[in-house]
Design a protein around this motif. Structure first.
Motif, short mmCIF file in Angstrom:
data_model
loop_
_atom_site.label_atom_id
_atom_site.label_comp_id
_atom_site.label_asym_id
_atom_site.label_seq_id
_atom_site.Cartn_x
_atom_site.Cartn_y
_atom_site.Cartn_z
N PHE A 1 0.85 -1.19 0.00
CA PHE A 1 0.00 0.00 0.00
C PHE A 1 0.89 1.24 0.00
N TRP B 1 1.20 5.53 0.08
CA TRP B 1 0.64 6.84 0.40
C TRP B 1 1.49 7.88 -0.33
N PRO C 1 -8.36 2.79 -3.38
CA PRO C 1 -9.37 2.48 -2.35
C PRO C 1 -10.77 2.33 -2.93
N ASP D 1 -8.99 0.69 6.55
CA ASP D 1 -8.02 1.74 6.25
C ASP D 1 -8.12 2.09 4.76
N TYR E 1 -4.82 5.03 2.10
CA TYR E 1 -3.75 4.85 1.10
C TYR E 1 -4.24 5.37 -0.26
N SER F 1 -2.72 0.53 -4.39
CA SER F 1 -2.52 -0.81 -3.86
C SER F 1 -1.94 -1.70 -4.96
#
Lengths: 135, 135
Positions: free
Chosen positions: B41, B43, B77, B87, B90, B93
């Motif tokens: 993941f 960010w 997401p 969660d 992020y 993925s």
């Protein structure tokens, strides 16, 4: 290295696994995964209890019977290289594929999923969920 | 609901996707995923930059060319229900399947993976990796 096996790849085309091969662009031998990945990581209350881990894994294996679940990978931390970015502190991993967000919503309220939560939620102290949609 | 599609399931049997159907126990119509899931993941440093996200996604798509990568799901997401355990902070993925820990190790040092890190690591501020082995 000779590539003798088909690879699989997620696609934005909302196709089932069986129908996918012929409908994918012919640029590769890849077939799509279902679009939505639901990945859950569990931390046990009793991390040293093999019995608790086995109860949880047994519970997780019941989830594949839910109609909207299109793929299942139940795992434990792999013995890959220890790096700062790798979180191997969890105890069990549940990866499910769905064709859509709706399929995942139906799973959440399905009796088999509810029974799993009723039977097993006392075993874990922490859960982290990631839902990712193919792009 | 009628189940018209094959489901896939991870197996402790170390089989490739193609060979798996006939070798699996005949208790279900399921075929195994490769044993090792590598889920990363990301960010972004600039979470509002569509350009940075697209650069990262483009870089991630190069990874499927690596020989030991047996399956790919690149995502963002999903719009599933917001719950405390989910969660969705992020931005991208990357889910890859490998047949073994060795396959994942080979991937880490592969020139295509190194080029991806060289080209894209300036885009992210945080990465979390989970490696799970099927049980």
């Amino acid at each position: 290295m000779t590539q003798t096996r088909r690879k699989f790849v997620a696609s934005t085309v909302a196709l089932g696994v069986g129908a996918a091969a012929s409908a994918m662009p012919s640029t590769s031998a890849m077939k799509p995964y279902p679009k939505l990945v639901h990945h859950v990581f569990f931390w046990l209350k009793n991390p040293d209890s093999k019995e608790d881990l086995n109860k949880l894994l047994k519970g997780l294996r019941t989830l594949e019977k839910i109609e909207t679940v299109k793929g299942v990978h139940i795992g434990v931390p792999a013995s890959t290289e220890k790096r700062d970015v790798v979180d191997n502190s969890y105890h069990a991993s549940e990866l499910l594929f769905f064709d859509s967000v709706e399929g995942q919503n139906a799973y959440q309220v399905h009796p088999i999923h509810k029974k799993f939560v009723d039977d097993c939620s006392h075993l874990w102290e922490k859960v982290v969920v990631y839902d990712a949609l193919a792009v």
